[in-house]
Design a protein around this motif. Structure first.
Motif, PDB file in Angstrom:
ATOM      1  N   UNK A 278     -82.390 -42.510  41.807  1.00 18.27           N
ATOM      2  CA  UNK A 278     -83.757 -42.852  42.219  1.00 18.27           C
ATOM      3  C   UNK A 278     -84.075 -42.195  43.562  1.00 18.27           C
ATOM      4  N   UNK A 279     -83.073 -42.136  44.452  1.00 18.71           N
ATOM      5  CA  UNK A 279     -83.253 -41.461  45.747  1.00 18.71           C
ATOM      6  C   UNK A 279     -83.643 -40.001  45.521  1.00 18.71           C
ATOM      7  N   UNK A 280     -82.911 -39.323  44.599  1.00 15.89           N
ATOM      8  CA  UNK A 280     -83.250 -37.924  44.323  1.00 15.89           C
ATOM      9  C   UNK A 280     -84.610 -37.802  43.624  1.00 15.89           C
ATOM     10  N   UNK A 281     -84.966 -38.802  42.804  1.00 17.42           N
ATOM     11  CA  UNK A 281     -86.307 -38.821  42.195  1.00 17.42           C
ATOM     12  C   UNK A 281     -87.376 -38.897  43.278  1.00 17.42           C
TER      13      UNK A 281
ATOM     14  N   UNK B 298     -94.853 -45.337  40.001  1.00 19.29           N
ATOM     15  CA  UNK B 298     -93.670 -44.478  39.806  1.00 19.29           C
ATOM     16  C   UNK B 298     -94.047 -43.052  40.191  1.00 19.29           C
ATOM     17  N   UNK B 299     -93.337 -42.532  41.192  1.00 20.61           N
ATOM     18  CA  UNK B 299     -93.641 -41.163  41.633  1.00 20.61           C
ATOM     19  C   UNK B 299     -92.574 -40.158  41.225  1.00 20.61           C
ATOM     20  N   UNK B 300     -91.362 -40.658  40.918  1.00 17.36           N
ATOM     21  CA  UNK B 300     -90.297 -39.713  40.573  1.00 17.36           C
ATOM     22  C   UNK B 300     -89.264 -40.325  39.639  1.00 17.36           C
ATOM     23  N   UNK B 301     -88.548 -39.460  38.966  1.00 16.96           N
ATOM     24  CA  UNK B 301     -87.405 -39.861  38.141  1.00 16.96           C
ATOM     25  C   UNK B 301     -86.223 -38.965  38.507  1.00 16.96           C
ATOM     26  N   UNK B 302     -85.088 -39.585  38.713  1.00 16.59           N
ATOM     27  CA  UNK B 302     -83.853 -38.816  38.880  1.00 16.59           C
ATOM     28  C   UNK B 302     -82.825 -39.337  37.897  1.00 16.59           C
ATOM     29  N   UNK B 303     -81.939 -38.474  37.500  1.00 19.71           N
ATOM     30  CA  UNK B 303     -80.901 -38.918  36.564  1.00 19.71           C
ATOM     31  C   UNK B 303     -79.536 -38.405  37.013  1.00 19.71           C
ATOM     32  N   UNK B 304     -78.544 -39.168  36.590  1.00 23.96           N
ATOM     33  CA  UNK B 304     -77.166 -38.694  36.761  1.00 23.96           C
ATOM     34  C   UNK B 304     -76.416 -38.938  35.473  1.00 23.96           C
TER      35      UNK B 304
END
Lengths: 551, 551
Positions: free
Chosen positions: A478-481, A93-99
């Motif tokens: 996830x794309x933005x993460x 896991x390299x990133x987290x994005x949320x909406x």
């Protein structure tokens, strides 16, 4: 830790979509675009619109709250569950994005804790987050609109000439009017999406998109003047104090996981956290859209429509136009319909049939009815109108009822009302010079109701593509993460790499279109009369209802 | 034959009320006013609106037929049953009166037999009686109205400026247009009430009331000119040929029972048969009303409203004013609402609940809701509008719907729509100089729905009395049977002698009246827009529906 992911250098991102009833956590493979695992965590208190959980106090009409601990549970339970199901090493896991839904806002103390989570304020309804569909601030919105019109406020045109009761200032001023103690105790009054990022990363940032779409801010013009606010509400002179004055664009990185959070999630502290985003807007890149002329619909509890365009066109009846608001480098236009899945659930709950799965039964029966054959026309304003009227005090209507009208015909009329409401919004874009050539849709109703999607095609004359994924918002997050983690050179590369498959394309039927053109001509006149020239009728009914419930 | 009735000289009359679904036979004691016995005979074929019984042919939209043999069965089975139950000697029966729905009309051969009862015509839908609520002749009514307006026909004002598709000439011309063979084969085209009297007594008479209210005749002015009819329908030049040109007033005697009929009924041949009457109008004397200022409502499948007045006032929006039409010596005014019990049955059939007796359950739940608290307003045009718009192509509407709207609230809104529709009619009388000071009601809904009656009181501000009898129309017919038999010196004496008890009086609630005044103000504007200034919306929906069903 799995050796294979280490050696292959597999890169994954977690996208979390905070919806109205539950949160969805997706683990996305950033190289293949594969959805590896999903965890769904329903909110314990769901939508709090009847009574406050702590005290049992009955809430006034049009109130809708949520519990921040329900949101935290999505993260604390959902992320480990999804990562576990995905069968990958946490180090992948390299990133987290949320909406998040928007405009869902909450008062927060200086320690970053929501006021309603403290003993001091827990029993006070004003301390709780107001959900996007909290509509009790309509009188404030009305006043703000009235004064903005009187003063000829220049920013009003960015919002189609009317601001909504769902937005930031109506809710903030409602709090200021109702409970000065809570107002004063709040160090910040923030969008839930920003609060989640704050809680995950410790970074107290505000995203520029919600500031633009919901808090009347623009990168070029800033906020409305203090004069404006004091003209509307004397004494309300610090409009930006609790919102903040610095904003970061979407598509950027807020920071990394706080050590305490990383530990509880079992993830590396190095995981990048993207700037907070909104459930609807993240679907645009997630659906592979980055060009003008495509119309994106998220069809669920409500509908959010989005269009991006290289120019700023100030058109009436949209909910907003914000530079960089949906995609960096473009103007993002937003519109929408309030009650969609909500309205259908109301119908099924009200007109109960014997079927085990009434939605499927009604969908089947309604699909066998010819266009125009119901003799009915409905206005889908079951929870007010968002675009193009921005009026929460409107209400729904069905005309053409007769002794022959069957439940399936009424159901079909409701689906048609969704399609007509949508065409009204598309007409508005096109009549203002923004040509549209395709529709891309996602969301629960888009997946589950082929009839609704066919009606959208038949009423607009545009092809409608529905993506082959139930996790489009979480994919977008996830794309933005991934973007925050530097996994892509830029947004365009991310959009191209992660474009989902198309499950089904709906082509307009010419004969249906011709019939619906005739029904729509009636609909559009009715819309004008009930929604504008004689809106005092529906407003009056609501006022009398409210008085009678209060008295 | 019972000796006691002979010796006491007991005098009884049989009243037969031919309704929409069944016939009711009452034996009334003419001295005490006591209802001795009732027999109810449902029509086997009820309302024929889906397929023709003989051939199974699917009927076009808006068709509604009946079978004359069902009517005869009411007499042949019902009269002996009622007389038997009453425990009186058949010789105590001195008169028979009947009332029928109107305008229910049928083509009859020269032998007095309905064409549809013959082998030759039985399979032809055009040969069958058209029930009052057969609405397929609306295009004919539209054309007749158009030409009457163009030519400034003087008689049009007697009918509120508009004739209805339910009436005599629209149905007759529809037959003339659709099937010249049946038209030519019909020696007479008569009101069912006159045909029943013809069958009972052999007297081929036409009553002056239906000729006045439904066939555009007046005792002073006769019929519209042949020029008028040929202007509307070239070639249709003999408008009175099948109706007859001589009319007998209600309250008179047609003759006595035909020997063959008397024998089958087990009654003396001396029994007087009254001139045929109409279900609604006979209720006026039956309810003890013979003065101006009283407003009589018959509230059942539909509502018929009647007012008598010493002067002729030509007011718009009524269904008719006829001298001697309701009571001899007075002008009878008629108005009404089409779908009442029908609409509530539709609701219960569409919004099915779990309750065993859904009407009672909804009545109870709706009664607990405060005035105005539903936020809803409905137009009760589920089967068109009779007064004050006389437009069968209008349809029903509900406005104010929201996610909070419950089935009970919608049910209450439908009851309120009945009460508002009624107030609109009362307003029309009063705005045209006919003051009203009380309401007297009877009929199934008047008996079974106290809430509806309270809403009528609360919306109009008038007291509403409901008679303590379920057999008001049959009482009225029995009254006229007694009058025909010479049991009373005149109608006034009969009315005084047979006045029924009052079961319940509803007094307007001031607070409710004030709230309903506000909702009604919205209703009345909506009524004008949907029913008049923008009636093309509902007309268009119906036209598209009809085309889509045909195509």
């Amino acid at each position: 830790m799995s050796a294979s992911s280490e050696t292959t250098g597999r890169r994954c991102s977690v996208g979390i979509d905070f919806g109205t009833e539950s949160g969805r956590v997706l683990v996305l493979d950033l190289d293949s675009g594969e959805e590896l695992a999903v965890a769904i965590v329903p909110y314990r208190s769901a939508v709090i619109d009847r009574e406050l959980p702590v005290t049992g106090e009955r809430l006034p009409h049009d109130w809708a709250l949520q519990d921040p601990d329900d949101w935290r549970e999505v993260i604390l339970r959902g992320v480990p569950e999804a990562v576990g199901k995905a069968g990958i090493a946490p180090s992948a896991i390299v990133g987290i994005g949320i909406d998040f839904t928007s405009c869902t806002v909450l008062p927060v103390g200086s320690d970053g804790e929501p006021l309603c989570c403290s003993e001091r304020w827990r029993a006070n309804r004003n301390a709780w987050p107001k959900l996007w569909k909290h509509h009790a601030a309509q009188p404030v919105a009305d006043r703000l609109n009235e004064v903005a019109l009187e003063r000829g406020e220049p920013w009003l045109a960015r919002y189609g000439g009317r601001i909504s009761s769902e937005w930031y200032y109506p809710k903030l001023i409602e709090l200021w009017l109702d409970d000065r103690d809570v107002y004063d105790a709040a160090d910040a009054y923030v969008e839930a999406t920003d609060w989640i990022v704050w809680w995950l990363s410790g970074a107290r940032l505000r995203n520029a998109s919600t500031a633009g779409f919901k808090a009347l801010w623009s990168p070029d013009e800033g906020f409305p003047s203090v004069d404006y606010f004091t003209a509307a509400y004397p004494g309300f002179d610090a409009p930006t104090e609790k919102l903040g004055t610095e904003f970061v664009p979407i598509g950027t990185r807020a920071g990394t996981l706080r050590p305490s959070v990383a530990k509880r999630l079992g993830l590396p502290e190095s995981v990048a956290v993207a700037v907070g985003n909104v459930d609807a807007w993240v679907t645009v890149p997630a659906l592979g859209v980055d060009e003008a002329g495509a119309y994106v619909m998220v069809v669920g509890t409500s509908i959010c429509d989005m269009v991006v365009h290289p120019k700023e066109i100030r058109l009436p009846g949209i909910t907003g136009v914000v530079r960089d608001g949906v995609l960096p480098g473009l103007y993002g236009y937003e519109a929408g319909q309030v009650a969609v899945g909500d309205m259908l659930a109301w119908f099924v709950g009200t007109v109960a049939g014997d079927a085990e799965d009434p939605f499927t039964a009604y969908e089947g029966a309604a699909a066998r009815i010819a266009p125009g054959a119901t003799g009915l026309v409905a206005l889908d304003w079951w929870n007010g109108n968002r675009a193009i009227l921005a009026d929460a005090d409107l209400s729904g209507a069905i005309l053409g009822l007769g002794l022959h009208s069957s439940p399936s015909e009424i159901y079909r009329a409701l689906l048609e009302s969704i399609a007509f409401g949508n065409r009204r919004i598309i007409d508005n874009f096109e009549e203002n010079g923004m040509a549209l050539h395709r529709i891309v849709a996602c969301g629960g109703i888009a997946e589950k109701s082929p009839l609704t999607m066919q009606l959208v095609a038949d009423t607009t004359g545009l092809k409608v593509s529905v993506a082959a994924s139930s996790e489009i918002p979480a994919r977008g997050s996830a794309l933005f993460g991934g973007l925050a983690a530097g996994a892509f050179t830029d947004l365009g590369a991310a959009v191209a790499a992660l474009k989902p498959e198309i499950a089904r394309t709906y082509t307009p039927d010419d004969a249906a279109k011709r019939t619906y053109d005739r029904v729509y001509a009636i609909y559009r006149e009715l819309y004008e009369v009930l929604g504008r020239s004689r809106s005092e009728w529906l407003h009056g009914l609501k006022r009398i209802r409210t008085e009678q419930h209060a008295g």
